[in-house]
Design a protein around this motif. Structure first.
Motif, short mmCIF file in Angstrom:
data_model
loop_
_atom_site.label_atom_id
_atom_site.label_comp_id
_atom_site.label_asym_id
_atom_site.label_seq_id
_atom_site.Cartn_x
_atom_site.Cartn_y
_atom_site.Cartn_z
N LEU A 54 -21.13 -30.39 -5.02
CA LEU A 54 -20.84 -30.48 -3.59
C LEU A 54 -19.85 -31.60 -3.28
CD1 LEU A 54 -24.34 -29.80 -2.01
CD2 LEU A 54 -22.55 -28.19 -2.69
N ASP A 68 -17.36 -27.13 -0.75
CA ASP A 68 -18.23 -26.98 0.41
C ASP A 68 -18.88 -25.60 0.36
OD1 ASP A 68 -18.62 -28.42 3.25
OD2 ASP A 68 -18.70 -26.24 3.49
N PRO A 69 -20.19 -25.51 0.62
CA PRO A 69 -20.86 -24.20 0.55
C PRO A 69 -20.22 -23.14 1.45
CG PRO A 69 -22.49 -25.95 0.63
CD PRO A 69 -21.16 -26.60 0.85
N TYR A 107 -20.49 -19.51 -6.45
CA TYR A 107 -21.50 -20.45 -5.96
C TYR A 107 -22.81 -19.67 -5.78
CZ TYR A 107 -23.65 -23.78 -2.60
OH TYR A 107 -24.48 -24.65 -1.94
#
Length: 235
Positions: A77, A81-82, A128
């Motif tokens: 992270l 960024d998710p 991800y």
């Protein structure tokens, strides 16, 4: 052998020095697929960080340039960024460049960003997902070993390391990163077989509890990895 258990014959050799775990793991994965290359050639071709060692993305770049396919599953992270992985996905190159511009003071982030930009330009993929046994088993059951950058300090409960010689030091030391290859698992027992290039009297293959391995992978973020790298010949 049951469908819940896998074992891949990854031919891991001892790494030739303290800083070459990454190239040695990549050599083992290449050899598994019948692509034989001398580890010293890989060490010469894959750039090292100023502090020694390599990043998984640099190994991925080498694999792509050699004609293999490569996918990185990131848990870092600090770099990603998710929201970048939600549909509709933003332009990853644009986001990475914008981040580096705003965090130009962070030399390691800027360097890692440059490597990821090269990786993407070469055709590499970044994904991800939640790190769990099903994710790892998906690759192993398809006959694909998984190269991972993790925290050896947590994995083996070793002392942190200090200085250019990586001297064990519980006070001044810093967490150490390492590369291993995941080459087998037993989902019922929740264990994973790890092929480790670090020389050991017990040989290169170790059976580890999945929970310890998962924590070690996630703590790889301390050394700018925390990822899975899946390299294989193009489908």
């Amino acid at each position: 052998m049951s469908r819940l258990r896998t074992s891949l014959a990854v031919p891991m050799r001892p790494q030739p020095d303290d800083r070459s775990c990454g190239p040695t793991c990549l050599q083992a994965v290449y050899a598994y697929y019948g692509d034989h290359v001398d580890v010293h050639q890989l060490i010469e071709e894959i750039p090292q960080l100023e502090t020694g060692g390599t990043l998984a993305v640099q190994l991925g770049c080498h694999a792509l340039a050699r004609g293999h396919a490569a996918t990185i599953y990131t848990f870092n992270l600090q770099l990603f960024d998710p929201t970048w992985f939600r549909d509709p996905r933003p332009d990853m190159v644009e986001r990475l460049m914008a981040q580096a511009k705003h965090k130009v003071h962070d030399g390691k982030l800027v360097h890692a960003t440059s490597q990821y930009l090269r990786y993407l330009a070469l055709g590499g993929r970044i994904e991800y997902e939640v790190l769990n046994g099903s994710l790892i088993h998906r690759f192993l059951s398809a006959g694909r070993p998984v190269l991972t950058g993790l925290s050896s300090t947590f994995l083996y409960g070793a002392s942190r390391e200090f200085g250019d010689q990586d001297t064990p030091d519980d006070v001044q030391g810093l967490p150490a990163g390492h590369f291993v290859v995941l080459c087998g698992d037993d989902r019922q027992a929740r264990t994973v077989v790890v092929a480790d290039p670090w020389p050991s009297k017990d040989g290169p293959r170790h059976l580890l509890a999945f929970d310890r391995l998962a924590c070690s992978i996630l703590l790889g973020v301390l050394t700018y990895d925390a990822n899975l790298l899946v390299v294989h010949p193009p489908d």
